[in-house]
Design a protein around this motif. Structure first.
Motif, PDB file in Angstrom:
ATOM      1  N   LEU A 102       0.917  -1.292   0.258  1.00  0.00           N
ATOM      2  CA  LEU A 102       0.112  -0.308  -0.039  1.00  0.00           C
ATOM      3  C   LEU A 102       0.810   1.371  -0.140  1.00  0.00           C
ATOM      4  O   LEU A 102      -0.208   2.208  -0.136  1.00  0.00           O
ATOM      5  CB  LEU A 102      -1.029  -0.393   1.245  1.00  0.00           C
ATOM      6  CG  LEU A 102      -1.868  -1.262   1.217  1.00  0.00           C
ATOM      7  CD1 LEU A 102      -2.888  -1.086   2.774  1.00  0.00           C
ATOM      8  CD2 LEU A 102      -2.989  -0.673   0.475  1.00  0.00           C
ATOM      9  N   TYR A 105       0.668   4.596   2.128  1.00  0.00           N
ATOM     10  CA  TYR A 105      -1.101   4.064   2.510  1.00  0.00           C
ATOM     11  C   TYR A 105      -1.082   3.322   3.265  1.00  0.00           C
ATOM     12  O   TYR A 105      -1.808   3.151   4.125  1.00  0.00           O
ATOM     13  CB  TYR A 105      -2.166   4.329   1.958  1.00  0.00           C
ATOM     14  CG  TYR A 105      -2.955   5.714   0.459  1.00  0.00           C
ATOM     15  CD1 TYR A 105      -1.762   6.426   0.843  1.00  0.00           C
ATOM     16  CD2 TYR A 105      -3.409   5.013  -0.823  1.00  0.00           C
ATOM     17  CE1 TYR A 105      -1.716   7.345  -0.773  1.00  0.00           C
ATOM     18  CE2 TYR A 105      -3.353   5.895  -1.473  1.00  0.00           C
ATOM     19  CZ  TYR A 105      -3.133   6.591  -1.541  1.00  0.00           C
ATOM     20  OH  TYR A 105      -2.925   7.869  -2.346  1.00  0.00           O
ATOM     21  N   GLN A 106      -0.067   2.787   3.704  1.00  0.00           N
ATOM     22  CA  GLN A 106      -0.493   1.458   5.109  1.00  0.00           C
ATOM     23  C   GLN A 106      -0.778   2.001   6.164  1.00  0.00           C
ATOM     24  O   GLN A 106      -1.388   1.727   6.950  1.00  0.00           O
ATOM     25  CB  GLN A 106       1.608   1.076   5.161  1.00  0.00           C
ATOM     26  CG  GLN A 106       1.171  -0.273   5.701  1.00  0.00           C
ATOM     27  CD  GLN A 106       2.120  -1.486   5.651  1.00  0.00           C
ATOM     28  OE1 GLN A 106       2.491  -1.845   3.912  1.00  0.00           O
ATOM     29  NE2 GLN A 106       2.860  -2.292   6.273  1.00  0.00           N
ATOM     30  N   VAL A 109      -3.978   3.205   6.328  1.00  0.00           N
ATOM     31  CA  VAL A 109      -4.750   2.972   6.637  1.00  0.00           C
ATOM     32  C   VAL A 109      -5.115   1.507   8.164  1.00  0.00           C
ATOM     33  O   VAL A 109      -5.890   0.743   8.539  1.00  0.00           O
ATOM     34  CB  VAL A 109      -4.899   1.204   5.656  1.00  0.00           C
ATOM     35  CG1 VAL A 109      -5.917   0.119   5.880  1.00  0.00           C
ATOM     36  CG2 VAL A 109      -4.462   2.154   4.175  1.00  0.00           C
ATOM     37  N   GLU A 112      -6.524   3.864  11.086  1.00  0.00           N
ATOM     38  CA  GLU A 112      -8.223   3.354  10.233  1.00  0.00           C
ATOM     39  C   GLU A 112      -8.958   2.485  10.853  1.00  0.00           C
ATOM     40  O   GLU A 112      -9.802   1.902  11.492  1.00  0.00           O
ATOM     41  CB  GLU A 112      -8.514   4.551   9.109  1.00  0.00           C
ATOM     42  CG  GLU A 112      -9.825   4.310   8.724  1.00  0.00           C
ATOM     43  CD  GLU A 112     -10.291   5.128   9.284  1.00  0.00           C
ATOM     44  OE1 GLU A 112     -12.444   5.218   9.551  1.00  0.00           O
ATOM     45  OE2 GLU A 112     -10.162   5.700   9.894  1.00  0.00           O
ATOM     46  N   PHE A 113      -7.618   1.197  10.352  1.00  0.00           N
ATOM     47  CA  PHE A 113      -8.650  -0.723  10.429  1.00  0.00           C
ATOM     48  C   PHE A 113      -8.897  -0.308  11.901  1.00  0.00           C
ATOM     49  O   PHE A 113     -10.044  -1.262  12.650  1.00  0.00           O
ATOM     50  CB  PHE A 113      -7.536  -1.252   9.556  1.00  0.00           C
ATOM     51  CG  PHE A 113      -8.188  -2.467  10.132  1.00  0.00           C
ATOM     52  CD1 PHE A 113      -8.992  -2.813   9.507  1.00  0.00           C
ATOM     53  CD2 PHE A 113      -7.546  -2.883  11.272  1.00  0.00           C
ATOM     54  CE1 PHE A 113      -9.407  -4.164  10.217  1.00  0.00           C
ATOM     55  CE2 PHE A 113      -8.026  -4.841  11.555  1.00  0.00           C
ATOM     56  CZ  PHE A 113      -8.882  -5.525  11.017  1.00  0.00           C
ATOM     57  N   LEU A 161      -7.323   1.601  -5.981  1.00  0.00           N
ATOM     58  CA  LEU A 161      -7.631   2.051  -4.220  1.00  0.00           C
ATOM     59  C   LEU A 161      -6.375   2.986  -5.068  1.00  0.00           C
ATOM     60  O   LEU A 161      -6.074   4.567  -4.518  1.00  0.00           O
ATOM     61  CB  LEU A 161      -6.458   1.763  -3.126  1.00  0.00           C
ATOM     62  CG  LEU A 161      -7.335   0.515  -2.465  1.00  0.00           C
ATOM     63  CD1 LEU A 161      -6.770  -0.058  -1.505  1.00  0.00           C
ATOM     64  CD2 LEU A 161      -8.426   1.474  -1.904  1.00  0.00           C
ATOM     65  N   ALA A 288     -11.739   0.909   5.478  1.00  0.00           N
ATOM     66  CA  ALA A 288     -10.301   1.432   5.809  1.00  0.00           C
ATOM     67  C   ALA A 288      -9.401   1.657   4.894  1.00  0.00           C
ATOM     68  O   ALA A 288      -9.306   3.479   4.388  1.00  0.00           O
ATOM     69  CB  ALA A 288      -9.812   1.102   6.993  1.00  0.00           C
ATOM     70  N   ALA A 289      -9.844   1.094   4.590  1.00  0.00           N
ATOM     71  CA  ALA A 289      -8.266   1.191   2.942  1.00  0.00           C
ATOM     72  C   ALA A 289      -9.606   2.651   1.939  1.00  0.00           C
ATOM     73  O   ALA A 289      -8.955   3.464   0.862  1.00  0.00           O
ATOM     74  CB  ALA A 289      -7.810   0.122   2.292  1.00  0.00           C
ATOM     75  N   ARG A 290     -10.583   2.186   1.371  1.00  0.00           N
ATOM     76  CA  ARG A 290     -10.998   3.027   0.738  1.00  0.00           C
ATOM     77  C   ARG A 290     -10.852   4.404   1.482  1.00  0.00           C
ATOM     78  O   ARG A 290     -11.351   5.371   0.984  1.00  0.00           O
ATOM     79  CB  ARG A 290     -12.381   2.622   0.444  1.00  0.00           C
ATOM     80  CG  ARG A 290     -12.776   1.596  -0.484  1.00  0.00           C
ATOM     81  CD  ARG A 290     -13.852   1.126  -0.071  1.00  0.00           C
ATOM     82  NE  ARG A 290     -14.681   0.150  -1.142  1.00  0.00           N
ATOM     83  CZ  ARG A 290     -15.581  -0.447  -1.754  1.00  0.00           C
ATOM     84  NH1 ARG A 290     -16.680   0.361  -1.933  1.00  0.00           N
ATOM     85  NH2 ARG A 290     -15.669  -1.662  -2.527  1.00  0.00           N
ATOM     86  N   THR A 292      -9.513   5.953   3.546  1.00  0.00           N
ATOM     87  CA  THR A 292      -7.768   6.523   3.148  1.00  0.00           C
ATOM     88  C   THR A 292      -7.098   6.817   1.839  1.00  0.00           C
ATOM     89  O   THR A 292      -6.628   7.939   1.871  1.00  0.00           O
ATOM     90  CB  THR A 292      -6.137   5.651   3.921  1.00  0.00           C
ATOM     91  OG1 THR A 292      -6.847   4.923   5.358  1.00  0.00           O
ATOM     92  CG2 THR A 292      -5.502   5.581   3.463  1.00  0.00           C
TER      93      THR A 292
END
Length: 309
Positions: A102, A105-106, A109, A112-113, A161, A288-290, A292
């Motif tokens: 990612l 973004y890692q 993410v 957020e997760f 993403l 969470a990925a979306r 971010t």
């Protein structure tokens, strides 16, 4: 609660092969067959059509599969979580990745997760060209960060993403090394690195490591490699060329190679999971990925939640 016959049913609905289900669930094939027969007796109708050549769902089997997938996954997830907590073992979600995963973004993410699924630890597992899909199918990772397209009916993807320009990697001193933008037709006659047979789908190979230009001119198959680093080494030795995403270029470098933008469709990245895995914790990671990606302005396209990969 006896969930074994339901697990056998859902696995067979996905695999449509008794032997593969037996291997997947670590059961004898006769045990799987008896579990299916017992469930059919309980339901009161056949759930599969069986012949010597194939296994297929009946209409009733299709309805039961659709009705069972999410509720059973939730029950199994709750039971597994309770068992892990009773043993003092934290919940872990294994996320596969290739290259930079990612990228930048890692950390966002993960943060957020953790807010969405407290108590579940994310464990990132580095994969290779050779196992980036087989690891998902075998359950070695729960889901993975994959470059599209895949073209596999047994896998589902989340939102796109990020989207990145494509880069051509050539040996230093190659005639294309100093170009600002390469016409893909100029690859005719070059050697393109290849992966072990059966490692990836034909659709993925044709996109990322093509043996034909857009106009149909041929490239020659180059050395077979299992990792990105092996591919870069082959390029540096003058044995082949390869393509890579522009974002990945920041994470990979190799003496004797040059990276040049090539006029091919961009690389798109998404989370990928097994089709029948309906655990809600996977949905929370996808959300969470979306969130971010949207925050960083790179979210490209959103299916309802998961779509065929």
């Amino acid at each position: 609660m006896d969930t074994r016959k339901l697990e056998c049913f859902l696995a067979l609905a996905e695999e449509l092969h008794f032997g593969r289900v037996a291997d997947r669930l670590h059961l004898g094939q006769a045990t799987v067959s008896e579990a299916i027969r017992a469930l059919e007796r309980e339901v009161g109708e056949p759930l599969f059509v069986r012949t010597s050549r194939r296994v297929a769902l009946t209409p009733g089997g299709e309805r039961l599969r659709d009705e069972l997938e999410s509720p059973l996954a939730a029950v199994l997830e709750a039971l597994a979580g309770a068992q892990r907590r009773a043993r003092g073992v934290p919940d872990v979600l294994k996320v596969g990745y290739l290259g930079g995963g990612l990228y930048e973004y890692q950390r966002p993410v993960v943060t957020e997760f953790e807010r969405r699924a407290p108590g579940v630890d994310l464990q990132f597992v580095e994969l290779t060209y050779s196992n980036q899909i087989s690891a998902i199918r075998a359950g070695e990772v729960d889901l993975s960060i994959v470059r599209m397209p895949i073209g596999a009916a047994d896998l589902f993807r989340g939102a796109i993403l990020m989207r990145d320009h494509r880069m051509l990697v050539v040996p230093s001193g190659h005639s294309l090394a100093n170009r600002k933008l390469v016409d893909p037709e100029e690859l005719a006659g070059e050697r393109m690195i290849q992966l072990p047979p059966g490692t990836m789908t034909d659709e993925w190979m044709a996109f990322h490591l093509p043996l034909l230009t857009p106009a149909g001119r041929e490239l020659a198959p180059g050395p077979v490699v299992a990792t990105i680093r092996e591919g870069l080494g082959a390029v540096a030795r003058g044995q082949a060329v390869m393509t890579i995403s522009q974002r990945a270029q920041q994470y990979f470098g190799h003496p004797g190679t040059s990276f040049v933008e090539i006029d091919l469709p961009p690389t798109e990245t998404a989370l990928v999971k097994r089709r029948g895995d309906q655990r809600r914790v996977l949905d929370e990671l996808e959300r969470a990925a979306r969130k971010t990606a949207a925050r960083y302005g790179s979210l490209v396209e959103q299916p309802e939640l998961w779509a065929p990969a």
